[in-house]
Motif scaffolding. Structure first.
Motif, mmCIF file in Angstrom:
data_model
loop_
_atom_site.group_PDB
_atom_site.id
_atom_site.type_symbol
_atom_site.label_atom_id
_atom_site.label_comp_id
_atom_site.label_asym_id
_atom_site.label_seq_id
_atom_site.Cartn_x
_atom_site.Cartn_y
_atom_site.Cartn_z
ATOM 1 N N LEU A 86 10.345 4.237 2.299
ATOM 2 C CA LEU A 86 9.130 4.705 1.561
ATOM 3 C C LEU A 86 7.846 3.636 1.435
ATOM 4 O O LEU A 86 8.095 2.762 0.804
ATOM 5 C CB LEU A 86 9.556 5.106 -0.010
ATOM 6 N N VAL A 87 6.924 4.113 2.313
ATOM 7 C CA VAL A 87 5.942 3.311 2.335
ATOM 8 C C VAL A 87 4.628 3.419 1.352
ATOM 9 O O VAL A 87 4.002 4.643 1.344
ATOM 10 C CB VAL A 87 5.130 3.198 3.643
ATOM 11 N N VAL A 88 4.133 2.422 0.444
ATOM 12 C CA VAL A 88 3.276 2.488 -0.352
ATOM 13 C C VAL A 88 1.949 1.882 0.277
ATOM 14 O O VAL A 88 1.947 1.114 0.574
ATOM 15 C CB VAL A 88 3.602 1.878 -1.545
ATOM 16 N N VAL A 89 0.923 2.777 0.143
ATOM 17 C CA VAL A 89 -0.276 2.162 0.897
ATOM 18 C C VAL A 89 -1.276 2.226 -0.100
ATOM 19 O O VAL A 89 -1.566 3.275 -0.856
ATOM 20 C CB VAL A 89 -0.937 3.127 2.173
ATOM 21 N N GLY A 90 -2.220 1.061 0.083
ATOM 22 C CA GLY A 90 -3.389 1.093 -0.816
ATOM 23 C C GLY A 90 -4.744 1.458 0.202
ATOM 24 O O GLY A 90 -5.113 0.780 0.774
ATOM 25 N N ALA A 91 -5.128 2.775 -0.285
ATOM 26 C CA ALA A 91 -6.047 3.114 0.470
ATOM 27 C C ALA A 91 -7.545 2.519 0.400
ATOM 28 O O ALA A 91 -7.690 1.873 -0.802
ATOM 29 C CB ALA A 91 -6.379 4.685 0.444
#
Length: 95
Positions: A86-91
């Motif tokens: 599960l990849v958490v990305v800070g936009a």
């Protein structure tokens, strides 16, 4: 998987964090386990009061954007089985 600013805040040595969950593997369960293991991340990924995802945080798994799924929706089997992250990305915003 956490973006640079979150894994440094959590004082992790790598972007990959492994969590052990009991029960259904939902986004809320993953975030609860993440915040329990790394209390300094409480409020960084989701709002402390509402529990809603922060506006500039996105979630991806199995080539799908899971950012707008219900927090209690089951994550894909591949994520629950530990085969896919599960990849958490800070936009990034701005111009």
């Amino acid at each position: 998987m956490l973006p640079y600013h979150l894994y440094t805040l959590a004082r992790c040595s790598t972007t990959e964090v492994e969590l052990d969950l009991t029960g259904p593997v939902t986004l809320a369960a993953v975030l609860d386990a993440l915040e329990a293991a790394y209390p300094m991340l409480a409020g960084a990924v989701r709002d402390r009061v509402t529990g809603q995802r922060r506006p500039l945080v996105r979630f991806y798994a199995c080539q799908d954007d899971l950012s707008n799924i219900a927090p209690d929706a089951l994550l894909p089997y591949e994520v629950a089985a530990g085969r896919e992250p599960l990849v958490v990305v800070g936009a990034i915003a701005g111009g």
